[in-house]
Scaffold this motif. Structure first.
Motif, PDB file in Angstrom:
ATOM      1  N   GLU A  94       3.524  21.811  38.393  1.00 38.14           N
ATOM      2  CA  GLU A  94       3.079  23.214  38.428  1.00 38.14           C
ATOM      3  C   GLU A  94       2.106  23.476  37.286  1.00 38.14           C
ATOM      4  O   GLU A  94       2.242  22.919  36.196  1.00 38.14           O
ATOM      5  N   PHE A  95       1.119  24.365  37.575  1.00 43.51           N
ATOM      6  CA  PHE A  95       0.096  24.676  36.566  1.00 43.51           C
ATOM      7  C   PHE A  95       0.155  26.163  36.210  1.00 43.51           C
ATOM      8  O   PHE A  95       0.260  27.008  37.097  1.00 43.51           O
ATOM      9  N   VAL A  96       0.083  26.462  34.915  1.00 43.94           N
ATOM     10  CA  VAL A  96       0.043  27.863  34.475  1.00 43.94           C
ATOM     11  C   VAL A  96      -1.314  28.065  33.789  1.00 43.94           C
ATOM     12  O   VAL A  96      -1.651  27.313  32.862  1.00 43.94           O
ATOM     13  N   PRO A  97      -2.122  29.048  34.229  1.00 43.04           N
ATOM     14  CA  PRO A  97      -3.453  29.216  33.650  1.00 43.04           C
ATOM     15  C   PRO A  97      -3.426  29.760  32.220  1.00 43.04           C
ATOM     16  O   PRO A  97      -2.454  30.402  31.831  1.00 43.04           O
ATOM     17  N   GLN A  98      -4.514  29.501  31.510  1.00 44.32           N
ATOM     18  CA  GLN A  98      -4.593  30.010  30.128  1.00 44.32           C
ATOM     19  C   GLN A  98      -4.509  31.538  30.121  1.00 44.32           C
ATOM     20  O   GLN A  98      -4.931  32.202  31.059  1.00 44.32           O
ATOM     21  N   GLY A  99      -3.920  32.072  29.092  1.00 46.73           N
ATOM     22  CA  GLY A  99      -3.817  33.529  28.972  1.00 46.73           C
ATOM     23  C   GLY A  99      -2.591  34.105  29.659  1.00 46.73           C
ATOM     24  O   GLY A  99      -2.224  35.256  29.400  1.00 46.73           O
ATOM     25  N   ALA A 100      -1.933  33.318  30.517  1.00 44.04           N
ATOM     26  CA  ALA A 100      -0.731  33.846  31.182  1.00 44.04           C
ATOM     27  C   ALA A 100       0.380  34.018  30.141  1.00 44.04           C
ATOM     28  O   ALA A 100       0.429  33.293  29.143  1.00 44.04           O
ATOM     29  N   VAL A 101       1.232  34.999  30.373  1.00 42.74           N
ATOM     30  CA  VAL A 101       2.360  35.204  29.460  1.00 42.74           C
ATOM     31  C   VAL A 101       3.571  34.478  30.040  1.00 42.74           C
ATOM     32  O   VAL A 101       3.957  34.720  31.184  1.00 42.74           O
ATOM     33  N   VAL A 102       4.123  33.589  29.252  1.00 43.05           N
ATOM     34  CA  VAL A 102       5.313  32.856  29.698  1.00 43.05           C
ATOM     35  C   VAL A 102       6.407  33.042  28.633  1.00 43.05           C
ATOM     36  O   VAL A 102       6.117  33.438  27.505  1.00 43.05           O
ATOM     37  N   GLY A 103       7.621  32.770  29.008  1.00 44.46           N
ATOM     38  CA  GLY A 103       8.684  32.924  28.007  1.00 44.46           C
ATOM     39  C   GLY A 103       9.970  32.281  28.465  1.00 44.46           C
ATOM     40  O   GLY A 103      10.174  32.022  29.645  1.00 44.46           O
ATOM     41  N   VAL A 104      10.828  32.025  27.501  1.00 46.56           N
ATOM     42  CA  VAL A 104      12.149  31.475  27.800  1.00 46.56           C
ATOM     43  C   VAL A 104      13.168  32.446  27.212  1.00 46.56           C
ATOM     44  O   VAL A 104      13.025  32.902  26.078  1.00 46.56           O
ATOM     45  N   ASN A 105      14.188  32.748  28.007  1.00 46.47           N
ATOM     46  CA  ASN A 105      15.223  33.670  27.543  1.00 46.47           C
ATOM     47  C   ASN A 105      16.327  32.883  26.815  1.00 46.47           C
ATOM     48  O   ASN A 105      16.990  32.035  27.415  1.00 46.47           O
ATOM     49  N   PRO A 106      16.527  33.153  25.505  1.00 43.58           N
ATOM     50  CA  PRO A 106      17.523  32.391  24.732  1.00 43.58           C
ATOM     51  C   PRO A 106      18.931  32.498  25.317  1.00 43.58           C
ATOM     52  O   PRO A 106      19.693  31.536  25.286  1.00 43.58           O
ATOM     53  N   TYR A 107      19.265  33.659  25.886  1.00 43.22           N
ATOM     54  CA  TYR A 107      20.614  33.846  26.433  1.00 43.22           C
ATOM     55  C   TYR A 107      20.840  32.883  27.606  1.00 43.22           C
ATOM     56  O   TYR A 107      21.888  32.252  27.715  1.00 43.22           O
TER      57      TYR A 107
END
Ligand code: HEM
Length: 215
Positions: A94-107
């Protein structure tokens, strides 16, 4: 700048102390073992407030704090980042373009069974220690610990990792060790669960205790 330190450091630290106390009292075996280990280390009411150095030297307290932060990270919504120039391709394609907001939820990642095992929903500080029956080799423990450390986002990660991590931890260790040494603490209703409302900080309600000075 000072306001940012207060906003970032006050709730997170209070939430972590409250979690450590709540999960220990919900598991009296854990609370009792903590008190035994503090006493075996020679810490008494005369040692209070217990120093960071003394409290940090107790592996079981460290395991409790890490497990409490795992069960309820002080920040429990996604830690967001912008994808850098050129975008990012996952190993899976999978590809995520530059500038996209991504994140991981610590919970959520702190409940990943492939990292923490089938009992990921349980509060079990022992998971942060080498298996006491001696069945686990030092190498196997190091590998397991590395895997847990890599997935632990309770202070975030990378260049924006919490800058107050050590100050926050210092307070959590000292306060929990000092309360356990100075006071008898019991839940008013051991069967009742607390209520947590997640709004970036997971806000806890309903930790009601009976507290009295130990003789
Ligand atoms: C146990 C207590 C604490 C916990 C669980 C905690 C957790 C976190 C988390 C998860 C982040 C986001 C990291 C990321 O995006 O990768 C963060 C950032 C931050 N924390 Fe903490 N924190 C704690 C205590 C403190 C204290 C005591 C201070 C200040 C005295 C502090 C100051 C900050 C600041 C300024 C940031 C933003 C860093 C940046 O964006 O570069 N924190 N913290």
């Amino acid at each position: 700048m000072l306001t940012i330190e207060i906003v970032a450091g006050a709730d997170t630290t209070a939430i972590s102390i409250r979690s450590a106390i709540y999960f220990c009292l919900k598991n009296p075996r854990v609370w009792q073992r903590l008190r035994d280990e503090l006493s075996t280390a020679g810490l008494t009411k005369e040692s209070c407030p217990i120093s960071y150095k003394d409290s940090k030297a107790i592996p079981y307290l460290d395991a409790i704090v890490r497990e409490a932060l795992r069960m309820l990270p002080g920040v429990s919504l996604s830690l967001e980042r912008y994808v850098p120039e050129g975008g990012f391709r996952f190993q899976t394609g999978e590809f995520v373009p530059q500038g996209a907001v991504v994140g991981v939820n610590p919970y959520l990642i702190c409940r990943n069974k492939s990292v923490w095992g089938a009992d990921a929903e349980e509060f079990r500080p022992e998971r942060w220690l080498r298996d006491e029956e001696g069945a686990e080799t030092e190498e196997a423990f190091s590998a397991r610990l590395r895997k847990m450390n890599d997935a632990d986002l309770s202070f975030g990660a990378g260049s924006r990792i919490c800058i107050g991590k050590h100050m926050g931890l210092m307070q959590v260790y000292k306060v929990v060790a000092t309360i356990a040494t100075l006071y008898d603490v019991d839940l008013v209703d051991p069967k009742r669960e607390w209520k947590v409302t997640n709004s970036w900080f997971p806000r806890q309600e309903g930790l009601e205790v009976r507290i009295s000075r130990r003789p």
